[in-house]
Scaffold this motif. Structure first.
Motif, PDB file in Angstrom:
ATOM      1  N   ALA A   1       0.827  -1.207   0.000  1.00 49.29           N
ATOM      2  CA  ALA A   1       0.000   0.000   0.000  1.00 49.29           C
ATOM      3  C   ALA A   1       0.862   1.257   0.000  1.00 49.29           C
ATOM      4  O   ALA A   1       0.548   2.242  -0.694  1.00 49.29           O
ATOM      5  CB  ALA A   1      -0.923  -0.002   1.214  1.00 49.29           C
ATOM      6  N   ALA A   2       1.946   1.235   0.747  1.00 52.53           N
ATOM      7  CA  ALA A   2       2.822   2.411   0.797  1.00 52.53           C
ATOM      8  C   ALA A   2       3.418   2.717  -0.566  1.00 52.53           C
ATOM      9  O   ALA A   2       3.524   3.887  -0.965  1.00 52.53           O
ATOM     10  CB  ALA A   2       3.928   2.188   1.830  1.00 52.53           C
TER      11      ALA A   2
ATOM     12  N   GLY B   1       0.822   4.265  -2.641  1.00 50.38           N
ATOM     13  CA  GLY B   1       0.586   5.631  -2.193  1.00 50.38           C
ATOM     14  C   GLY B   1       1.612   6.636  -2.669  1.00 50.38           C
ATOM     15  O   GLY B   1       1.350   7.849  -2.653  1.00 50.38           O
TER      16      GLY B   1
ATOM     17  N   TYR C   1      -9.460   9.401  -5.253  1.00 46.06           N
ATOM     18  CA  TYR C   1      -9.492   8.174  -4.458  1.00 46.06           C
ATOM     19  C   TYR C   1     -10.855   7.503  -4.590  1.00 46.06           C
ATOM     20  O   TYR C   1     -11.834   8.101  -5.062  1.00 46.06           O
ATOM     21  CB  TYR C   1      -9.174   8.470  -2.992  1.00 46.06           C
ATOM     22  CG  TYR C   1     -10.228   9.304  -2.294  1.00 46.06           C
ATOM     23  CD1 TYR C   1     -11.277   8.706  -1.591  1.00 46.06           C
ATOM     24  CD2 TYR C   1     -10.194  10.699  -2.350  1.00 46.06           C
ATOM     25  CE1 TYR C   1     -12.256   9.471  -0.981  1.00 46.06           C
ATOM     26  CE2 TYR C   1     -11.166  11.478  -1.733  1.00 46.06           C
ATOM     27  CZ  TYR C   1     -12.200  10.849  -1.050  1.00 46.06           C
ATOM     28  OH  TYR C   1     -13.178  11.601  -0.443  1.00 46.06           O
TER      29      TYR C   1
ATOM     30  N   THR D   1      -7.689   3.818   0.221  1.00 43.84           N
ATOM     31  CA  THR D   1      -7.191   4.746  -0.799  1.00 43.84           C
ATOM     32  C   THR D   1      -7.262   6.187  -0.291  1.00 43.84           C
ATOM     33  O   THR D   1      -6.372   6.989  -0.565  1.00 43.84           O
ATOM     34  CB  THR D   1      -7.961   4.605  -2.118  1.00 43.84           C
ATOM     35  OG1 THR D   1      -9.330   4.974  -1.927  1.00 43.84           O
ATOM     36  CG2 THR D   1      -7.904   3.176  -2.639  1.00 43.84           C
TER      37      THR D   1
ATOM     38  N   ASP E   1      -7.031   7.002   2.858  1.00 40.87           N
ATOM     39  CA  ASP E   1      -5.960   7.100   3.859  1.00 40.87           C
ATOM     40  C   ASP E   1      -4.629   7.435   3.206  1.00 40.87           C
ATOM     41  O   ASP E   1      -3.826   8.213   3.753  1.00 40.87           O
ATOM     42  CB  ASP E   1      -5.843   5.780   4.631  1.00 40.87           C
ATOM     43  CG  ASP E   1      -7.035   5.523   5.537  1.00 40.87           C
ATOM     44  OD1 ASP E   1      -7.769   6.488   5.849  1.00 40.87           O
ATOM     45  OD2 ASP E   1      -7.231   4.358   5.939  1.00 40.87           O
ATOM     46  N   LEU E   2      -4.375   6.870   2.033  1.00 41.17           N
ATOM     47  CA  LEU E   2      -3.128   7.172   1.326  1.00 41.17           C
ATOM     48  C   LEU E   2      -3.076   8.643   0.924  1.00 41.17           C
ATOM     49  O   LEU E   2      -2.008   9.263   0.949  1.00 41.17           O
ATOM     50  CB  LEU E   2      -2.980   6.285   0.089  1.00 41.17           C
ATOM     51  CG  LEU E   2      -2.786   4.794   0.339  1.00 41.17           C
ATOM     52  CD1 LEU E   2      -2.728   4.031  -0.980  1.00 41.17           C
ATOM     53  CD2 LEU E   2      -1.521   4.527   1.154  1.00 41.17           C
TER      54      LEU E   2
ATOM     55  N   GLU F   1      -2.160  10.722   3.910  1.00 44.84           N
ATOM     56  CA  GLU F   1      -0.756  10.564   4.319  1.00 44.84           C
ATOM     57  C   GLU F   1       0.214  11.221   3.346  1.00 44.84           C
ATOM     58  O   GLU F   1       1.397  11.398   3.667  1.00 44.84           O
ATOM     59  CB  GLU F   1      -0.425   9.068   4.427  1.00 44.84           C
ATOM     60  CG  GLU F   1      -1.185   8.363   5.551  1.00 44.84           C
ATOM     61  CD  GLU F   1      -1.215   6.857   5.364  1.00 44.84           C
ATOM     62  OE1 GLU F   1      -0.500   6.355   4.450  1.00 44.84           O
ATOM     63  OE2 GLU F   1      -1.937   6.177   6.116  1.00 44.84           O
ATOM     64  N   ALA F   2      -0.264  11.607   2.163  1.00 41.39           N
ATOM     65  CA  ALA F   2       0.634  12.111   1.118  1.00 41.39           C
ATOM     66  C   ALA F   2       1.037  13.555   1.382  1.00 41.39           C
ATOM     67  O   ALA F   2       0.261  14.359   1.913  1.00 41.39           O
ATOM     68  CB  ALA F   2      -0.044  12.002  -0.244  1.00 41.39           C
TER      69      ALA F   2
END
Length: 468
Positions: A204-205, A208, A220, A227, A229-230, A233-234
């Motif tokens: 997943a990372a 991302g 997303y 998705t 969440d990614l 976090e970006a």
């Protein structure tokens, strides 16, 4: 460009579709290029001879040792990060790029921006839809990355583009630390390639990474919180927006579906109150739920680039899907036969099974470590019957016994290519008028066929024999 390639010693890891072009480009830039390759077969020797004629050094059968003096490694995307070559590079402080990173670094000033697509399933279709929409808008574009034009050719060739529709795998993203797209989407996330990444979290990372540095929109999937969440976090440029897509009615800053219409509530004035009609569900071929999701994702990226609603509609209407992707083969005696051989994992098969009401399911092949309980549980009420083929069919048979014991199952104890004809004949026996016989294997094909294309071809040929 941080690297001046003139006179630099660059090691290219792997021949094949990315390694050979990378070696040629680097040699043309004045680098001293050494190619290392694990294999030493006839094809590799032919590629090596072609490169050696240019002055490139090639070492076949030795992909583990770091050539002395290496200042940069450019790797084929499939090479795993734990290979000894990369361990040695890390210890020596040598950077490792993938072919995507190389292409990104070689872009000319004022180069065409990238609209980037990744996800476990649907990447190719979405990128092709996006390219069709961009062309309908009158833009110079191409579908590049894992498909179509090679990225290196697109950024170093003579043809000029306004924007590129870029398909990126998790492998490619892992080796592309500098990539900064105009806008990007992660379509979905499901366990896949975990042997390469090591864990779902690492997989997943890497997916991302596609959002890092986005300028306009991170698109997303509302149905898959992972998705979103990614996106959260970006590290994106200031002003970049999160834009969702959903098969339901869209909230503000989303694209969705209302009464059979694809609508945009993200790229409109006063999105709290307004929505823009983009296209009808019937404009999408095929109009299966997961393909509608692909269309919405493509539309989101196109709208982020300023494309009109009319171009979205025209581009979707002009799009023709590739073979073996939920493709209607024929109707025989009132039963539809559909080829989705591209459904090589459970996530893809789940989407395919959700598109039909009453199904005779042809499944099986190489499971690649997958389990099938969740897939069968979700599809049980739609199954008229199942015909199982391939090396790991027992895993699906056991899941059916646990979660759909009333569904009749035919277990074909064969892994030869001729098994497909028998599978289709057994499916015909189980089917009733109005049913769909669906090849959605949820498994890879290499136990029986060269690739999923050959598997789909065998299915189509068997169906044609039924109707002969």
């Amino acid at each position: 460009m941080p690297f001046d390639f003139q006179g630099k010693h660059v090691t290219v890891a792997g021949l094949g579709v990315s390694g050979v072009p990378a070696a040629k480009v680097l040699h043309g830039l004045g680098a001293r290029v050494t190619v290392v390759n694990d294999g030493d077969d006839e094809r590799a020797r032919a590629q090596a001879a072609e490169l050696e004629a240019l002055g490139v050094t090639v070492r076949l059968g030795d992909g583990a040792t770091l050539p002395e003096g290496t200042e940069l490694i450019v790797t084929a995307p499939g090479w795993k990060p734990d290979k000894p070559l990369f361990t040695a590079a890390h210890e020596a402080g040598v950077p490792v790029w993938g072919d995507v990173e190389l292409a990104w670094r070689l872009r000319r000033p004022e180069a065409a921006p990238w609209l980037a697509v990744t996800g476990t399933n649907g990447k190719t279709t979405t990128v092709q839809m996006l390219a069709s929409i961009l062309k309908a808008a009158g833009l110079r574009t191409a579908a590049v990355g894992n498909i179509g034009v090679s990225l290196l050719d697109a950024v170093t060739g003579d043809e000029e583009y306004d924007v590129l529709a870029v398909e990126l795998s998790s492998y490619q993203l892992h080796w592309a630390p500098s990539l900064r797209a105009h806008s990007a989407v992660v379509l979905n996330l499901a366990p896949d390639h975990l042997d390469w990444h090591g864990s779902m979290e690492a997989y997943a990372a890497d997916k991302g990474r596609i959002y890092e540095g986005n300028r306009v929109a991170c698109v997303y999937n509302v149905a898959e919180k992972a998705t979103e969440d990614l996106v959260r976090e970006a590290d994106v440029e200031e002003g970049c927006r999160a834009v969702g897509f959903t098969l339901g009615s869209p909230a503000p800053s989303q694209l969705g579906v209302v009464d059979g219409i694809l609508v945009d509530r993200a790229f409109v004035e006063d999105r709290q109150k307004n929505a823009q009609e983009l296209a009808e569900v019937s404009d999408v071929d095929p109009p299966a739920p997961h393909n509608i999701a692909n269309a919405l994702a493509a539309a989101g990226l196109a709208r982020a680039f300023g494309v009109s609603a009319a171009a979205v509609r025209d581009g979707l209407r002009a799009f023709t899907p590739d073979a073996h992707r939920i493709a209607h083969v024929a109707d025989v005696d009132g039963v539809a036969y559909v080829d989705d051989s591209k459904a090589t994992n459970t996530h893809a098969a789940e989407a395919s099974l959700a598109a039909y009401e009453s199904i005779v399911w042809i499944a099986g092949g190489l499971a690649k470590g997958a389990t099938f309980d969740e897939l069968v549980t979700g599809a049980a009420k739609r199954l008229r019957g199942a015909v199982l083929i391939g090396a790991d069919r027992a895993l699906i048979r056991e899941a059916l016994a646990r979660h759909a014991p009333e569904v009749p199952v035919v277990d074909l104890d064969r892994t030869d290519t001729g098994a497909m004809l028998q599978a289709v004949q057994e499916a015909q026996r189980l089917a009733r008028p109005g049913d769909t016989v669906l090849l959605a294997p949820a498994c890879a094909s290499m136990d029986m066929f060269t690739n999923y294309n050959k598997r789909g071809d065998a299915f189509a040929e068997a169906v044609r024999e039924l109707g002969a």
